[in-house]
Scaffold this motif. Structure first.
Motif, PDB file in Angstrom:
ATOM      1  N   MET A 227       0.961  -1.331   0.035  1.00  0.00           N
ATOM      2  CA  MET A 227       0.017   0.042   0.026  1.00  0.00           C
ATOM      3  C   MET A 227       0.911   1.131   0.101  1.00  0.00           C
ATOM      4  O   MET A 227       1.865   1.303   0.832  1.00  0.00           O
ATOM      5  CB  MET A 227      -0.926   0.014   1.243  1.00  0.00           C
ATOM      6  CG  MET A 227      -1.811  -1.128   1.591  1.00  0.00           C
ATOM      7  SD  MET A 227      -2.983  -1.000   2.883  1.00  0.00           S
ATOM      8  CE  MET A 227      -1.547  -0.893   4.255  1.00  0.00           C
ATOM      9  N   ARG A 228       0.483   2.143  -0.892  1.00  0.00           N
ATOM     10  CA  ARG A 228       1.158   3.674  -1.041  1.00  0.00           C
ATOM     11  C   ARG A 228       0.421   4.637  -0.011  1.00  0.00           C
ATOM     12  O   ARG A 228      -0.910   4.497  -0.200  1.00  0.00           O
ATOM     13  CB  ARG A 228       1.601   3.956  -2.289  1.00  0.00           C
ATOM     14  CG  ARG A 228       0.678   4.310  -3.069  1.00  0.00           C
ATOM     15  CD  ARG A 228       0.808   4.795  -4.415  1.00  0.00           C
ATOM     16  NE  ARG A 228      -0.533   4.872  -5.384  1.00  0.00           N
ATOM     17  CZ  ARG A 228      -0.712   3.967  -6.053  1.00  0.00           C
ATOM     18  NH1 ARG A 228      -0.105   2.889  -6.235  1.00  0.00           N
ATOM     19  NH2 ARG A 228      -1.573   4.138  -6.892  1.00  0.00           N
ATOM     20  N   ARG A 229       1.029   5.502   0.522  1.00  0.00           N
ATOM     21  CA  ARG A 229       0.504   6.791   0.972  1.00  0.00           C
ATOM     22  C   ARG A 229      -0.387   7.501   0.222  1.00  0.00           C
ATOM     23  O   ARG A 229      -0.141   7.573  -0.881  1.00  0.00           O
ATOM     24  CB  ARG A 229       1.475   7.765   1.546  1.00  0.00           C
ATOM     25  CG  ARG A 229       0.851   8.871   2.389  1.00  0.00           C
ATOM     26  CD  ARG A 229       2.038   9.741   2.928  1.00  0.00           C
ATOM     27  NE  ARG A 229       2.994  10.053   2.206  1.00  0.00           N
ATOM     28  CZ  ARG A 229       4.516  10.104   2.516  1.00  0.00           C
ATOM     29  NH1 ARG A 229       4.548   9.794   3.719  1.00  0.00           N
ATOM     30  NH2 ARG A 229       5.279  10.401   1.572  1.00  0.00           N
ATOM     31  N   ALA A 237      -1.407  13.532   6.206  1.00  0.00           N
ATOM     32  CA  ALA A 237      -1.086  12.450   5.531  1.00  0.00           C
ATOM     33  C   ALA A 237      -0.292  11.203   6.317  1.00  0.00           C
ATOM     34  O   ALA A 237       0.345  11.711   7.528  1.00  0.00           O
ATOM     35  CB  ALA A 237      -0.102  12.895   4.389  1.00  0.00           C
ATOM     36  N   ALA A 238      -0.275  10.038   6.008  1.00  0.00           N
ATOM     37  CA  ALA A 238       0.282   9.048   6.603  1.00  0.00           C
ATOM     38  C   ALA A 238       1.915   9.140   6.753  1.00  0.00           C
ATOM     39  O   ALA A 238       2.291   9.893   5.886  1.00  0.00           O
ATOM     40  CB  ALA A 238       0.107   7.765   5.805  1.00  0.00           C
ATOM     41  N   LYS A 239       2.282   8.939   7.895  1.00  0.00           N
ATOM     42  CA  LYS A 239       3.994   9.033   7.999  1.00  0.00           C
ATOM     43  C   LYS A 239       4.599   8.728   7.297  1.00  0.00           C
ATOM     44  O   LYS A 239       5.951   9.005   6.978  1.00  0.00           O
ATOM     45  CB  LYS A 239       4.196   9.191   9.468  1.00  0.00           C
ATOM     46  CG  LYS A 239       3.163  10.077  10.532  1.00  0.00           C
ATOM     47  CD  LYS A 239       3.639  10.040  11.938  1.00  0.00           C
ATOM     48  CE  LYS A 239       2.883  11.170  12.743  1.00  0.00           C
ATOM     49  NZ  LYS A 239       3.131  11.058  14.230  1.00  0.00           N
ATOM     50  N   LEU A 240       4.324   7.304   7.019  1.00  0.00           N
ATOM     51  CA  LEU A 240       5.240   6.460   6.246  1.00  0.00           C
ATOM     52  C   LEU A 240       4.656   6.465   4.655  1.00  0.00           C
ATOM     53  O   LEU A 240       3.489   6.285   4.515  1.00  0.00           O
ATOM     54  CB  LEU A 240       5.235   4.967   6.565  1.00  0.00           C
ATOM     55  CG  LEU A 240       5.988   4.747   8.122  1.00  0.00           C
ATOM     56  CD1 LEU A 240       5.659   3.624   8.664  1.00  0.00           C
ATOM     57  CD2 LEU A 240       7.402   5.467   8.021  1.00  0.00           C
ATOM     58  N   ARG A 241       5.688   6.328   3.801  1.00  0.00           N
ATOM     59  CA  ARG A 241       5.190   6.264   2.450  1.00  0.00           C
ATOM     60  C   ARG A 241       4.701   4.771   1.873  1.00  0.00           C
ATOM     61  O   ARG A 241       3.862   5.116   1.132  1.00  0.00           O
ATOM     62  CB  ARG A 241       6.682   6.609   1.504  1.00  0.00           C
ATOM     63  CG  ARG A 241       6.224   6.772   0.055  1.00  0.00           C
ATOM     64  CD  ARG A 241       7.578   7.075  -0.647  1.00  0.00           C
ATOM     65  NE  ARG A 241       8.992   6.089  -0.339  1.00  0.00           N
ATOM     66  CZ  ARG A 241       8.992   4.949  -1.185  1.00  0.00           C
ATOM     67  NH1 ARG A 241       8.373   4.771  -2.234  1.00  0.00           N
ATOM     68  NH2 ARG A 241       9.946   4.220  -0.736  1.00  0.00           N
ATOM     69  N   ARG A 242       5.126   3.850   2.368  1.00  0.00           N
ATOM     70  CA  ARG A 242       4.551   2.676   1.923  1.00  0.00           C
ATOM     71  C   ARG A 242       4.596   1.731   3.054  1.00  0.00           C
ATOM     72  O   ARG A 242       5.247   1.643   4.160  1.00  0.00           O
ATOM     73  CB  ARG A 242       5.592   2.055   0.810  1.00  0.00           C
ATOM     74  CG  ARG A 242       5.074   0.653   0.305  1.00  0.00           C
ATOM     75  CD  ARG A 242       5.972   0.227  -0.839  1.00  0.00           C
ATOM     76  NE  ARG A 242       5.618   0.767  -2.089  1.00  0.00           N
ATOM     77  CZ  ARG A 242       6.324   1.828  -2.543  1.00  0.00           C
ATOM     78  NH1 ARG A 242       7.619   2.100  -2.102  1.00  0.00           N
ATOM     79  NH2 ARG A 242       5.882   2.563  -3.619  1.00  0.00           N
ATOM     80  N   VAL A 243       3.573   0.806   3.005  1.00  0.00           N
ATOM     81  CA  VAL A 243       3.262  -0.541   3.915  1.00  0.00           C
ATOM     82  C   VAL A 243       3.483  -1.754   3.031  1.00  0.00           C
ATOM     83  O   VAL A 243       2.891  -1.816   2.091  1.00  0.00           O
ATOM     84  CB  VAL A 243       2.059  -0.321   4.543  1.00  0.00           C
ATOM     85  CG1 VAL A 243       1.789  -1.636   5.524  1.00  0.00           C
ATOM     86  CG2 VAL A 243       2.033   0.902   5.580  1.00  0.00           C
TER      87      VAL A 243
END
Length: 542
Positions: A227-229, A237-243
């Motif tokens: 998943m990407r931000r 916005a989500a703090k991490l760019r990708r999960v």
């Protein structure tokens, strides 16, 4: 409080390094990227991402980051509702109308504005598809036929639910907050991929159309999901760019990857591995109570177990509750012998059930079975179920009951329960994630129609063939009682009645979900409903 309990602890065993290389991991220790979260978990049960069809914790863990719900519950206190897409809500018309006021600044991943019409349609779709997650809405009286009139958008931001039958509106609000069926879907995006009237179900199985903090990037079933931000989200916005979720089923592989720094979070590990990792200063272990219970169930439709004395012998005196809790269930479950979990106003203290073979033999002799009998235990062929079944086989033998263990898949074991063709089952089940006593009692003990033809297989009380009109009446009265103290008292009476009558399903422990995290991961809070939202997760030093 109920369900939510996070504290340092530990959990599974070690695959060789060649297996890691075969899976595509490099030999050099690189560690996970600073702007990504790498999660190792089994995705065997991640079969769909469609909020109307997806079930289980694996799907919940992913979907809650791709979609938004109208309401949320606190991770640290599952009894507390908080705003999400709905910034406010109210209950009126004598508890029969719920009004939700939605935010006006929300957009789907497509860029399309999210409105109350999308929220209403999403619930209509759940009922029209009539898949697994429609069950709870049908229990409230909603149907595909009445959905349009009872669930509607009154304007772009106002959604109204008129309850078709009396129920506790708090329970309905909690379902909106905890069930994937309450996620709001981009109607236009989904209907653009509709096939033969499936309302986009086939497409949504492997795609997403939500407004969550992350957008689906890639999914290769039983291998990888990324998943990407989200480009635009109504919250910061989500703090991490990708999960990145990696499908990993071997506990020792997960252990090694955590030690190498190539995973940030891992779940589904064995107790020996969790214990070992808990000793490392760079790792933290977190436990979260889930709503479901490990249990032993007998078939009250079977002539032998229809006798209350036999049920009492087996379920009260021939289970080593304390031994199973301490020897089999560390990191899987906590001792719990009541159908309503602790932490609610209606919760009762633990009963004093004790392993007592002499008392069991006396009861069996009174039931005309002085020599005991032969029986079978059906069990899912994985930990900790097999450990519980092995312990039960040994303790039953001390009471003169000769039990054979029949291991199988979940479909085989629970299928035998749905067909009411079992004798004993070691299983796991219970209410939804709603922190409400009705949720557990409805799932575990309520049985309004015990006829085979009723096919109430969603009720585990029906599966066991145990029904008690007085018990059902207490549960039904409690649900409709608006006074909180009086309601709690009725739910306590229901539990006492179930105890006195020796219901056919005996809880042993409340499920624990154990995760091991790198200490550098900040803001990760496992959620009791499985909806562990990752928008606030960050890494130390970024």
């Amino acid at each position: 409080m109920f369900l939510a309990s996070q504290r340092p602890l530990r959990r599974r065993p070690l695959l060789a390094l060649p297996a890691l290389l075969a899976a595509g991991w490099g030999t050099a220790h690189a560690g996970s990227p600073d702007d990504q979260l790498l999660i190792g978990m089994s995705m065997n049960n991640l079969l769909s991402l469609d909020p109307a069809a997806a079930t289980g914790l694996d799907a919940a863990t992913v979907a809650c980051n791709l979609y938004d719900s109208l309401l949320e519950v606190e991770a640290a206190d599952a009894t507390r509702l908080r705003p999400s897409l709905a910034q406010s809500w109210s209950v009126g018309e004598g508890g029969r109308r719920i009004t939700l006021n939605l935010r006006a600044d929300v957009r789907f991943a497509s860029g399309r504005p999210l409105t109350a019409a999308h929220a209403a349609w999403s619930l209509h779709r759940v009922l029209k598809l009539n898949l697994a997650l429609a069950s709870v809405w049908k229990s409230y009286g909603f149907t595909a036929a009445n959905a349009a009139t009872h669930i509607r958008a009154e304007d772009a931001q106002k959604m109204v639910l008129d309850l078709p039958q009396p129920t506790d509106p708090t329970l309905v609000l909690m379902t909106l907050a905890t069930s994937m069926s309450g996620y709001v879907i981009d109607r236009e995006a989904v209907l653009a991929h509709e096939q033969r009237g499936d309302l986009g179900n086939a497409w949504l199985t492997t795609h997403a159309a939500g407004s969550g903090a992350f957008e689906l990037e890639e999914w290769r079933p039983k291998e990888l999901l990324t998943m990407r931000r989200a480009a635009h989200h109504w919250q910061p916005a989500a703090k991490l760019r990708r999960v990145v979720f990696r499908h990993m089923t071997e506990s020792q592989t997960l252990r090694l990857m955590l030690m190498r720094g190539d995973l940030d979070v891992a779940g589904g590990m064995s107790a020996p591995d969790v214990r070992a990792l808990a000793k490392r200063p760079d790792l933290v272990v977190e436990e979260v109570r889930r709503a479901t219970m490990y249990y032993v169930a007998v078939n009250a439709r079977h002539p032998r177990y229809a006798d209350e004395r036999v049920r009492r012998a087996v379920l009260r005196h021939l289970i080593d509750f304390q031994g199973v809790a301490s020897g089999v269930l560390p990191f899987y479950g906590e001792l719990q012998m009541r159908p309503v979990p602790p932490g609610l106003p209606a919760s009762l203290p633990q009963p004093d059930y004790r392993f007592d073979p002499a008392a069991a033999r006396k009861l069996l002799a009174e039931a005309g079975l002085p020599e005991g009998f032969d029986t079978t235990i059906r069990v899912v062929a994985e930990a900790p179920f097999t450990g519980i079944a092995t312990s039960l086989q040994a303790t039953l033998a001390q009471g003169g009951i000769r039990a054979s263990i029949l291991p199988g898949t979940g479909n085989q074991v629970y299928g035998s329960m749905r067909e009411r063709s079992f004798e004993i089952v070691v299983g796991r089940g219970g209410g939804g994630a709603e922190a409400h006593p009705h949720s557990s009692l409805r799932a575990l003990v309520y049985n309004p129609d015990n006829r085979d033809s009723a096919r109430l297989s969603n009720f585990q009380g029906w599966r066991t063939g145990y029904a008690d009109a007085a018990l059902n009446g207490l549960i039904e009265r409690a649900l409709l009682t608006p006074d909180a103290a009086a309601q709690a008292d009725l739910y306590r009476q229901a539990q006492q009645r179930f105890d006195a009558q020796v219901g056919a399903i005996q809880p042993i422990a409340q499920m624990l979900d154990t995760q091991v995290l790198r200490r550098a991961v900040r803001g990760y809070h496992g959620h009791p409903s499985g909806a562990t939202r990752l928008r606030e997760v960050d890494k130390e030093g970024r």
